[in-house]
Motif scaffolding. Structure first.
Motif, mmCIF file in Angstrom:
data_model
loop_
_atom_site.group_PDB
_atom_site.id
_atom_site.type_symbol
_atom_site.label_atom_id
_atom_site.label_comp_id
_atom_site.label_asym_id
_atom_site.label_seq_id
_atom_site.Cartn_x
_atom_site.Cartn_y
_atom_site.Cartn_z
ATOM 1 N N THR A 150 0.528 -1.197 0.182
ATOM 2 C CA THR A 150 0.006 0.062 0.002
ATOM 3 C C THR A 150 0.883 1.252 -0.024
ATOM 4 O OG1 THR A 150 -0.223 -0.032 2.573
ATOM 5 C CG2 THR A 150 -2.070 -1.165 1.007
ATOM 6 N N ASN A 151 1.945 1.333 0.584
ATOM 7 C CA ASN A 151 2.912 2.324 0.615
ATOM 8 C C ASN A 151 3.318 2.676 -0.864
ATOM 9 O OD1 ASN A 151 4.329 1.230 3.706
ATOM 10 N ND2 ASN A 151 2.787 2.693 3.625
ATOM 11 N N LEU A 152 3.982 1.617 -1.525
ATOM 12 C CA LEU A 152 4.151 1.811 -2.761
ATOM 13 C C LEU A 152 3.054 2.321 -3.586
ATOM 14 C CD1 LEU A 152 6.205 -1.474 -3.454
ATOM 15 C CD2 LEU A 152 7.135 0.764 -3.257
ATOM 16 N N GLY A 153 2.067 1.604 -3.369
ATOM 17 C CA GLY A 153 0.764 2.510 -4.231
ATOM 18 C C GLY A 153 0.393 3.848 -4.002
ATOM 19 N N ILE A 173 -6.136 5.006 -5.013
ATOM 20 C CA ILE A 173 -5.265 4.172 -4.154
ATOM 21 C C ILE A 173 -5.985 4.084 -2.838
ATOM 22 C CG2 ILE A 173 -3.821 6.262 -3.237
ATOM 23 C CD1 ILE A 173 -2.910 2.693 -3.926
ATOM 24 N N GLY A 174 -6.619 5.243 -2.297
ATOM 25 C CA GLY A 174 -7.418 5.100 -1.092
ATOM 26 C C GLY A 174 -8.572 4.160 -1.109
ATOM 27 N N VAL A 179 -9.605 -2.145 0.085
ATOM 28 C CA VAL A 179 -9.942 -3.288 -0.266
ATOM 29 C C VAL A 179 -8.822 -4.141 0.051
ATOM 30 C CG1 VAL A 179 -10.033 -4.849 -2.513
ATOM 31 C CG2 VAL A 179 -11.139 -2.592 -2.533
ATOM 32 N N VAL A 180 -7.655 -3.998 0.051
ATOM 33 C CA VAL A 180 -6.343 -4.517 0.889
ATOM 34 C C VAL A 180 -6.821 -4.794 1.971
ATOM 35 C CG1 VAL A 180 -3.881 -4.493 1.369
ATOM 36 C CG2 VAL A 180 -4.793 -4.060 -0.843
#
Length: 192
Positions: A150-153, A173-174, A179-180
């Protein structure tokens, strides 16, 4: 030699790792939520909420260290339920950012997400050697691995926001982080 000595040493090692994970994630939760608020970034806010949810996972895992398997499983299930509630809060926050329609500060998104990536890489390294030490540690590993992604996203979304002068990558991305978190929660609820 005491037959429980290796087990006690493993428990102590798990506790040390989990305290570090809890402290690092708790600190980054505050940093990212604050930065996301001022940067008007759904991605940073979602990642900050994700950091809070991870801290909750680590706190419940700490409770389970040294206890019977049933307590470890209950701890993991509780962490999964907390994750579901936090995923819902991420979706609500993203909806709010969409309704506000402001373009987030891409430099803040990139900079603070890079810092979070560094912290989460350290967390992943710390928990990796314990990922097979029970369901509570497997749950901790799952969330640490998700955090790196998620950080990379958010970093990529920050670059896209700057390049396109559009809030859409931030909103996307939020939503993806929500979803993640939700899928991680479901994976944890299925652990046995």
């Amino acid at each position: 030699m005491n037959p429980h000595e290796p087990l006690q040493a493993s428990d102590a090692s798990q506790r040390r790792v989990l305290f570090w994970l809890l402290g690092l994630n708790g600190a980054m939760c505050i940093v990212e939520l604050t930065a996301g608020w001022f940067a008007h970034s759904a991605g940073l806010m979602a990642d900050g909420i994700d950091m809070f949810s991870d801290a909750a996972v680590y706190a419940t895992a700490l409770y389970a260290v040294g206890k019977a398997t049933q307590y470890k499983l209950r701890s993991a299930k509780l962490a999964g339920l907390i994750q579901i509630a936090l995923a819902v809060s991420i979706f609500i926050r993203v909806s709010h950012q969409i309704s506000a329609g402001t373009v987030p500060a891409s430099n803040s998104m990139i900079g603070f997400s890079f810092l979070a990536l560094l912290v989460n890489t350290i967390c992943l390294y710390l928990v990796a050697k314990h990922r097979n030490d029970g369901v509570h540690m497997r749950a901790s590993y799952i969330f640490s691995a998700n955090d790196v992604l998620t950080n990379l996203g958010v970093i990529i979304a920050g670059f896209l926001v700057a390049w396109l002068s559009s809030p859409y990558p931030d909103w996307i991305i939020g939503t993806i982080i929500g979803v993640v978190v939700l899928s991680g929660a479901i994976r944890i609820l299925h652990l046995k």
